[in-house]
Design a protein around this motif. Sequence first.
Motif, PDB file in Angstrom:
ATOM      1  N   PRO A  38      34.347  44.103  34.031  1.00  0.00           N
ATOM      2  CA  PRO A  38      35.510  44.511  33.238  1.00  0.00           C
ATOM      3  C   PRO A  38      36.798  43.909  33.811  1.00  0.00           C
ATOM      4  N   TRP A  39      37.766  43.691  32.966  1.00  0.00           N
ATOM      5  CA  TRP A  39      39.049  43.161  33.415  1.00  0.00           C
ATOM      6  C   TRP A  39      39.774  44.231  34.212  1.00  0.00           C
ATOM      7  N   PHE A  40      40.744  43.778  35.022  1.00  0.00           N
ATOM      8  CA  PHE A  40      41.574  44.718  35.764  1.00  0.00           C
ATOM      9  C   PHE A  40      42.958  44.137  35.960  1.00  0.00           C
ATOM     10  N   ILE A  41      43.899  44.998  36.335  1.00  0.00           N
ATOM     11  CA  ILE A  41      45.250  44.565  36.664  1.00  0.00           C
ATOM     12  C   ILE A  41      45.336  44.475  38.173  1.00  0.00           C
ATOM     13  N   GLY A  42      45.890  43.374  38.648  1.00  0.00           N
ATOM     14  CA  GLY A  42      46.022  43.190  40.082  1.00  0.00           C
ATOM     15  C   GLY A  42      47.357  42.564  40.438  1.00  0.00           C
ATOM     16  N   ARG A  43      47.760  42.759  41.677  1.00  0.00           N
ATOM     17  CA  ARG A  43      48.961  42.108  42.190  1.00  0.00           C
ATOM     18  C   ARG A  43      48.510  40.913  43.013  1.00  0.00           C
TER      19      ARG A  43
END
Length: 91
Positions: A38-43
């Motif tokens: 699954p996609w994710f948000i990352g810094r």
Amino acid sequence: MAPGQIDPAVAPLRRANPQRFREARPGHLAVVAMAGRPWFIGRICDLSGPAPTDFARVLNIDTGDIERIPAPWIVELMGDGGLGISRSLHR
């Protein structure tokens, strides 16, 4: 999601600008999508370069894990999240 399949929720982002990762810089928040996960948000912590063979270290916002990913898995940028401001406060 089948192995090797990009999450259909982010496939339009990849198609819209498949070279988006070339604009990525440390501090950006980014949508990260890879086949079979699954996609994710990352810094973005650091990026070895703008070439498709380069890698990035990304802080997964959901899990807190640092992940080393191929740069092309960065499919969209969401801004710098104010990193420039926090750096200037620590001087």
